[in-house]
Design a protein around this motif. Structure first.
Motif, PDB file in Angstrom:
ATOM      1  N   GLN A   2      42.876  37.253  48.241  1.00  0.00           N
ATOM      2  CA  GLN A   2      43.092  36.418  47.064  1.00  0.00           C
ATOM      3  C   GLN A   2      43.497  34.990  47.409  1.00  0.00           C
ATOM      4  O   GLN A   2      43.271  34.078  46.618  1.00  0.00           O
ATOM      5  N   SER A  25      31.596  35.714  45.279  1.00  0.00           N
ATOM      6  CA  SER A  25      31.630  37.046  44.654  1.00  0.00           C
ATOM      7  C   SER A  25      32.855  37.841  45.090  1.00  0.00           C
ATOM      8  O   SER A  25      32.874  39.058  45.008  1.00  0.00           O
ATOM      9  N   SER A  26      33.884  37.149  45.541  1.00  0.00           N
ATOM     10  CA  SER A  26      35.116  37.803  45.983  1.00  0.00           C
ATOM     11  C   SER A  26      36.185  37.708  44.890  1.00  0.00           C
ATOM     12  O   SER A  26      35.925  37.242  43.784  1.00  0.00           O
ATOM     13  N   ASN A  27      37.390  38.112  45.238  1.00  0.00           N
ATOM     14  CA  ASN A  27      38.546  38.014  44.334  1.00  0.00           C
ATOM     15  C   ASN A  27      39.413  36.799  44.661  1.00  0.00           C
ATOM     16  O   ASN A  27      40.580  36.754  44.260  1.00  0.00           O
ATOM     17  N   ARG A  29      41.498  33.707  44.626  1.00  0.00           N
ATOM     18  CA  ARG A  29      42.154  32.939  43.572  1.00  0.00           C
ATOM     19  C   ARG A  29      42.560  31.548  44.045  1.00  0.00           C
ATOM     20  O   ARG A  29      42.567  30.604  43.278  1.00  0.00           O
ATOM     21  N   SER A  53      31.929  31.059  40.590  1.00  0.00           N
ATOM     22  CA  SER A  53      33.122  31.864  40.836  1.00  0.00           C
ATOM     23  C   SER A  53      33.762  32.299  39.517  1.00  0.00           C
ATOM     24  O   SER A  53      33.888  31.511  38.585  1.00  0.00           O
ATOM     25  N   GLN A  54      34.179  33.540  39.479  1.00  0.00           N
ATOM     26  CA  GLN A  54      34.856  34.069  38.293  1.00  0.00           C
ATOM     27  C   GLN A  54      36.370  34.158  38.485  1.00  0.00           C
ATOM     28  O   GLN A  54      37.098  34.482  37.549  1.00  0.00           O
ATOM     29  N   THR A  55      36.848  33.873  39.713  1.00  0.00           N
ATOM     30  CA  THR A  55      38.264  34.118  40.018  1.00  0.00           C
ATOM     31  C   THR A  55      39.047  32.915  40.524  1.00  0.00           C
ATOM     32  O   THR A  55      40.267  32.922  40.465  1.00  0.00           O
TER      33      THR A  55
END
Length: 182
Positions: A2, A25-27, A29, A53-55
């Protein structure tokens, strides 16, 4: 994973592209690539990463050689559905043109909470253009523009932001050459 801290290395364009490709495509943050000799040629790589990125919430690119070309490129990504809340671009030669290029993105972005642009050679005219857009923002709570020559001209423009901004709580203008008028 993260949080990834890679400050003070020699990760340049190729290495940054590899990291961001894997991280999209990872987590992840928080990403810190401060002081890595990054130049504007990473602009499109970061723009794509921020778009996909979504995170990612915190991005620290301090101490590199990023200019208005970089801020122009990432601006469109920040206007979209980017989850970024903290952007740190201190010690980059953004100049007035660089901060002005981020204005339209800041105007519509509802996720950004903190902006840090210490010692970025931001002048009063470019900062004034940024402020005209910043007036439309409703989410940012903290800004740091210390060590930039925004002078009275920029301070007066920022005063207009302060009058209407609903969430701004923490402002740092240390060593910005502001006089009595500002």
């Amino acid at each position: 994973l993260q949080v990834l801290q890679l400050a003070n290395n020699n990760i340049q364009t190729r290495g940054t592209a590899a990291i961001l490709s894997a991280a999209v495509s990872s987590n992840l943050r928080e990403l810190c690539l401060a002081s890595n000799h990054l130049k504007d040629d990473v602009s499109s790589v970061f723009a794509e990463f921020l778009s996909r990125s979504q995170t990612i919430q915190s991005l620290d690119l301090s101490g590199n050689s990023l200019t208005s070309r970089f801020t122009t490129a990432i601006g469109k990504s920040l206007e979209g559905d980017c989850p970024l809340t903290d952007l740190i671009l201190s010690n980059n030669p953004l100049g007035g043109k660089g901060i002005a290029a981020l204005g339209p993105a800041v105007a519509v972005n509802e996720r950004l909470r903190s902006l840090t642009f210490v010692q970025c050679k931001i002048d009063g005219a470019g900062f004034g253009s940024f402020c005209q857009e910043f007036e439309k923002n409703t989410s940012i709570v903290k800004v740091n523009f210390g060590h930039n020559p925004i002078r009275d001209e920029g301070a007066v423009k920022f005063a207009n932001v302060l009058k209407i901004h609903p969430s701004l709580k923490d402002v740092d203008f240390e060593l910005c050459e502001i006089g009595d008028e500002g």
